[in-house]
Design a protein around this motif. Sequence first.
Motif, PDB file in Angstrom:
ATOM      1  N   TYR A 192       6.856   7.823 -11.780  1.00 53.18           N
ATOM      2  CA  TYR A 192       8.208   7.826 -11.213  1.00 53.18           C
ATOM      3  C   TYR A 192       8.327   6.879 -10.020  1.00 53.18           C
ATOM      4  CZ  TYR A 192       9.184  11.761 -14.244  1.00 53.18           C
ATOM      5  OH  TYR A 192       9.374  12.546 -15.346  1.00 53.18           O
ATOM      6  N   SER A 193       7.642   5.761 -10.124  1.00 55.50           N
ATOM      7  CA  SER A 193       7.749   4.730  -9.101  1.00 55.50           C
ATOM      8  C   SER A 193       8.458   3.514  -9.697  1.00 55.50           C
ATOM      9  CB  SER A 193       6.357   4.321  -8.594  1.00 55.50           C
ATOM     10  OG  SER A 193       5.748   5.404  -7.908  1.00 55.50           O
ATOM     11  N   ASP A 194       9.128   2.759  -8.833  1.00 57.00           N
ATOM     12  CA  ASP A 194       9.844   1.573  -9.295  1.00 57.00           C
ATOM     13  C   ASP A 194       8.880   0.400  -9.435  1.00 57.00           C
ATOM     14  OD1 ASP A 194      12.212   3.023  -9.228  1.00 57.00           O
ATOM     15  OD2 ASP A 194      12.555   2.547  -7.101  1.00 57.00           O
ATOM     16  N   GLU A 195       9.436  -0.784  -9.662  1.00 56.97           N
ATOM     17  CA  GLU A 195       8.607  -1.983  -9.777  1.00 56.97           C
ATOM     18  C   GLU A 195       7.833  -2.187  -8.477  1.00 56.97           C
ATOM     19  OE1 GLU A 195       9.183  -6.775 -10.627  1.00 56.97           O
ATOM     20  OE2 GLU A 195      10.808  -5.368 -11.008  1.00 56.97           O
ATOM     21  N   ILE A 196       6.535  -2.454  -8.598  1.00 57.82           N
ATOM     22  CA  ILE A 196       5.639  -2.478  -7.445  1.00 57.82           C
ATOM     23  C   ILE A 196       5.711  -3.821  -6.724  1.00 57.82           C
ATOM     24  CG2 ILE A 196       3.267  -2.147  -6.674  1.00 57.82           C
ATOM     25  CD1 ILE A 196       4.589   0.320  -7.906  1.00 57.82           C
ATOM     26  N   ASP A 197       5.870  -3.768  -5.400  1.00 58.42           N
ATOM     27  CA  ASP A 197       5.773  -4.934  -4.530  1.00 58.42           C
ATOM     28  C   ASP A 197       4.384  -4.897  -3.896  1.00 58.42           C
ATOM     29  OD1 ASP A 197       5.793  -6.709  -2.350  1.00 58.42           O
ATOM     30  OD2 ASP A 197       7.953  -6.464  -2.054  1.00 58.42           O
ATOM     31  N   LEU A 198       3.507  -5.804  -4.345  1.00 54.71           N
ATOM     32  CA  LEU A 198       2.107  -5.753  -3.912  1.00 54.71           C
ATOM     33  C   LEU A 198       1.950  -6.055  -2.428  1.00 54.71           C
ATOM     34  CD1 LEU A 198       0.322  -7.436  -6.969  1.00 54.71           C
ATOM     35  CD2 LEU A 198       0.557  -5.005  -6.425  1.00 54.71           C
ATOM     36  N   VAL A 199       2.788  -6.918  -1.879  1.00 53.68           N
ATOM     37  CA  VAL A 199       2.676  -7.226  -0.444  1.00 53.68           C
ATOM     38  C   VAL A 199       2.983  -5.983   0.386  1.00 53.68           C
ATOM     39  CG1 VAL A 199       3.612  -8.613   1.452  1.00 53.68           C
ATOM     40  CG2 VAL A 199       3.235  -9.664  -0.790  1.00 53.68           C
ATOM     41  N   ALA A 200       4.082  -5.337   0.067  1.00 53.78           N
ATOM     42  CA  ALA A 200       4.433  -4.119   0.797  1.00 53.78           C
ATOM     43  C   ALA A 200       3.371  -3.047   0.602  1.00 53.78           C
ATOM     44  CB  ALA A 200       5.805  -3.612   0.349  1.00 53.78           C
ATOM     45  N   LEU A 201       2.854  -2.974  -0.625  1.00 45.92           N
ATOM     46  CA  LEU A 201       1.806  -1.979  -0.885  1.00 45.92           C
ATOM     47  C   LEU A 201       0.541  -2.295  -0.091  1.00 45.92           C
ATOM     48  CD1 LEU A 201       1.510   0.570  -2.615  1.00 45.92           C
ATOM     49  CD2 LEU A 201       0.411  -0.835  -4.375  1.00 45.92           C
ATOM     50  N   GLY A 202       0.236  -3.612   0.093  1.00 46.68           N
ATOM     51  CA  GLY A 202      -0.912  -3.996   0.913  1.00 46.68           C
ATOM     52  C   GLY A 202      -0.730  -3.585   2.366  1.00 46.68           C
ATOM     53  N   ILE A 203       0.513  -3.745   2.881  1.00 46.88           N
ATOM     54  CA  ILE A 203       0.791  -3.307   4.258  1.00 46.88           C
ATOM     55  C   ILE A 203       0.576  -1.799   4.378  1.00 46.88           C
ATOM     56  CG2 ILE A 203       2.585  -3.080   6.008  1.00 46.88           C
ATOM     57  CD1 ILE A 203       3.791  -5.696   4.954  1.00 46.88           C
ATOM     58  N   ALA A 204       1.028  -1.063   3.354  1.00 46.11           N
ATOM     59  CA  ALA A 204       0.811   0.387   3.374  1.00 46.11           C
ATOM     60  C   ALA A 204      -0.678   0.710   3.377  1.00 46.11           C
ATOM     61  CB  ALA A 204       1.491   1.035   2.167  1.00 46.11           C
ATOM     62  N   GLY A 205      -1.471  -0.071   2.595  1.00 46.92           N
ATOM     63  CA  GLY A 205      -2.920   0.135   2.594  1.00 46.92           C
ATOM     64  C   GLY A 205      -3.526  -0.138   3.954  1.00 46.92           C
ATOM     65  N   ALA A 206      -3.012  -1.173   4.655  1.00 44.55           N
ATOM     66  CA  ALA A 206      -3.503  -1.465   6.007  1.00 44.55           C
ATOM     67  C   ALA A 206      -3.192  -0.320   6.957  1.00 44.55           C
ATOM     68  CB  ALA A 206      -2.883  -2.766   6.508  1.00 44.55           C
ATOM     69  N   CYS A 207      -2.044   0.299   6.758  1.00 48.78           N
ATOM     70  CA  CYS A 207      -1.695   1.463   7.596  1.00 48.78           C
ATOM     71  C   CYS A 207      -2.669   2.620   7.348  1.00 48.78           C
ATOM     72  CB  CYS A 207      -0.274   1.899   7.308  1.00 48.78           C
ATOM     73  SG  CYS A 207       0.990   0.746   7.886  1.00 48.78           S
ATOM     74  N   VAL A 208      -3.088   2.776   6.097  1.00 44.32           N
ATOM     75  CA  VAL A 208      -4.082   3.817   5.802  1.00 44.32           C
ATOM     76  C   VAL A 208      -5.373   3.537   6.562  1.00 44.32           C
ATOM     77  CG1 VAL A 208      -5.528   4.805   4.001  1.00 44.32           C
ATOM     78  CG2 VAL A 208      -3.111   4.388   3.557  1.00 44.32           C
ATOM     79  N   LEU A 209      -5.808   2.262   6.554  1.00 40.20           N
ATOM     80  CA  LEU A 209      -7.024   1.913   7.285  1.00 40.20           C
ATOM     81  C   LEU A 209      -6.852   2.143   8.785  1.00 40.20           C
ATOM     82  CD1 LEU A 209      -8.043  -1.385   5.425  1.00 40.20           C
ATOM     83  CD2 LEU A 209      -8.998   0.912   5.142  1.00 40.20           C
ATOM     84  N   ALA A 210      -5.660   1.816   9.309  1.00 37.20           N
ATOM     85  CA  ALA A 210      -5.405   2.049  10.731  1.00 37.20           C
ATOM     86  C   ALA A 210      -5.445   3.540  11.054  1.00 37.20           C
ATOM     87  CB  ALA A 210      -4.040   1.469  11.116  1.00 37.20           C
ATOM     88  N   PHE A 211      -4.916   4.354  10.149  1.00 36.14           N
ATOM     89  CA  PHE A 211      -4.935   5.810  10.332  1.00 36.14           C
ATOM     90  C   PHE A 211      -6.372   6.310  10.390  1.00 36.14           C
ATOM     91  CE2 PHE A 211      -4.212  10.240   9.331  1.00 36.14           C
ATOM     92  CZ  PHE A 211      -2.965  10.507   9.870  1.00 36.14           C
TER      93      PHE A 211
END
Length: 872
Positions: A192-211
């Motif tokens: 149930y997710s829309d078309e994936i934006d890999l750049v935005a998803l990469g930023i989200a991954g960086a936030c996980v690492l920062a967390f």
Amino acid sequence: MTTLAGSSRTGSAHLAAQLSAPVRRLIRSGVAGAGLMVAATLLALAWANSPWGSSYDRLWHTEVALRFGDAQIAMDLQHWVNDGLMVFFFFLIGMEVRRELSMGELVQRSRLRIPALAAVAGLVLPALIYLAINAGGEGAVGWGIPMATDTAFVLGALALFGQHCPIQLRVFLLSLSVVDDIGALSAIAIFYSDEIDLVALGIAGACVLAFIGLSRMQVWRGPAYFAVGAVMWVAMYESGVHATIGGVVLGLLVSAYPPRRAEIERAGSLARAFRQSPEPGVAREAKLSVERAVSPNERIGAVLVPWSSYLVVPVFALANAGVRIDGALLERALTSRVTIGVFVGLAVGKLLGVGLAATLAVRLRLGVLPPGVSLGSVWSGAALTGLGFTVSLFVTDLAFDDAELREEATVGILAAAVVSAALGALFFRLLGRGGGAPERPDALDPPVDPAVDHIRGPVDAPLTLVEYGDMECPFCGRATGVVSELRGRFGDDLRYVFRHLPLVEVHPHAQLAAEATEAAGAQGRFWEMHDRLFAHQDELDAPGLLDHAAGLGLDLERFARELGDGTYGQRVRDDVAGAEASGVEATPTFFVNGVRHAGWAGTDELAAALLRTDPRGTPTERAAAPAREPGGRSPVAMSPWVRLPAVGGLAETPDPTGASPRLDARQLAVLRRAGRRRTTTAGEVLVQGGSSEWDFVVVLEGTVAVVEDAEPGDGEQPRVVSVVGPGRFLGGLNMLAGQRAVRSVIAATPGAVVTLTVQRLRQVIAADRELADVIMRAFLLRRAMLIGRASGLRVVGDPRWPASTELLETLTAHRIAHRWLDPAEDATARSMLAEIDALQEARPVVVASDGRVLIDPTAEDLLRAAGTDRVG
């Protein structure tokens, strides 16, 4: 005889206190939150169907935008609730999963098997039912709607309909809900997710690492985490993956661990320092120390769970449940494949999926249900899992862009909630025997495991006594005397197991003391620490525990580190979980051969229960049909059965040793009142040698003969040891200890006797000290005869005792011949000393060559007893 004057009766409230604080918080807030959610749902329905219904739509479809220069995020108010506010709800779900995996029910994977299988079936079957009904239709995409269970609704309904159900069922359903949440969230993330934006998803991954980095650097400031979370939410929103999944991921990263004792002690020290010097710097350090002692998972949960239960979820219900139910919608819903699919999937699919999977898992022995939880109660709980409200409405919003399809799905969700609640109430009434209180489990769960449990005695002993105790409980301290007596009585036939049940709400030092015994156990000194802490229950704070560890010669650095880090906290919590599963509600609680002991927990009562539930059979059964060893050879009995000689016409023998004392009229009257009078005939066997079924005998009229098997060189005939006349008492220490009779007692001439059971005799001894002294000394004399009739004095005791040293000096000074019997090497000597508490007092006993027993003898007593054995 030692008995317990009472017990620390704590009831289920104290047992519930042993559950993790997050579970208790979830149960409490879940019940209250469910009530608010129902109220919000009814309000939304009333509002949407009122004359002001148009205002409901206008409010929730009002656009709200956040602008940052030219960039903006614009959504209507309903989607700000669903995509923004609900992040906190899903963040808490992620934290709950992490907590249960790290320190909750999911730590014990064996307990997870059945609820996990039931949860998976409860996810798959509803989705398949929905797809079967909607295959090829425009509503097929909504197959994820009937998958999820609303934990808050289930707990609320359980509180209403299953108020008498065991707490194990609540924990079972919580475990099922965690797995259910994982499956439903995975479906949302993947399908149930829309078309994936890999750049935005990469930023989200960086936030996980920062967390993760903030956590590793032990940054404890909430704003830092909130800033990272806000950036991640924006990135997830732009990535096409639903933003709430980011909340789940962050929740899984919030560490969970038991309270850190080192920080607790440091916080206490800083609090005392602040009281003496109230400076801002000290106050800040004390505050941070308190925060570090409790895991971030628990601290954040304590703040957010009420907000989620009392605000976020009710607002979500208010924003999504407002469907205008008119004739047109009802007519459309009755034939809508979406409504039917959602309704059948939730109300029937969840019930059958959870119930059938659990039943099959039990029937196929893939796992076992917690004690106290029956398949009937599991089916009752399964009916409630059709309450899929929150996540089902959430998936509805994700799955359908068409407003009519969303309305039809919402009607199915609401109808399924009503029917599932009604089915749950009906099932609890029918399968729960009218709602009566369920029977507490009484079987030990888990069973004794030598690889895990602490065992005193042979690990393969036939009898097992398990105690759930609290190191600070005074009644548990008294129970150590009972256990000591039982171990002395049963010897190597008994293994004793101690398990922890610290009642932290009434005994603040109990948890730390329990972990201290485990830390000592890691260095091979569990039982020494166990005994020491029970002997010093007023010294269980951290400094006291360190002193005890030093006194035992432990590695203090390792002991303090492991105690401070909470290394053995999970080991103690495992015992607490076992207590819960075994129906324990008080300390001390004993399990006798795997079954919880009910009633008075005294020495005699527990001994009787051990004998009654002996897995080798009752004493009569064992005596009548002894087990055979491999190869067909019969084992040697403790005391072989004697062949009985003719005893008629034998005269009474004198008793120079006092082994069969003649009692006075008062003493006889006491025993007559306590025992059972019976007439005897010549040749009647009153006690059979080697038997485990016997009574003590007091001769009133006539005579009885004492017979034993022939000794080597005496031929094949048993021999008469003595003939006893009226007024004399017969019995031995072995019989008082519940062991087999060594000699037979036969009526030599017709008469009458009084017989007493071991329990009645113990009651007499406890009540009449004068009679007790006569009987106990007679017992000692008989035990001395069993030790041997060789010439010379025999000293029964440990040569290393201080009293033994003094006695040895006296014997050496007067050159008296003697021989030592060390209780550490001689079982008979050990049993003899144990019966008179001489082992506890470290006091040796002297046995003369004529069988007399000397306790605390003077030099003159020793010289008289030595007689011709004196040298020089």
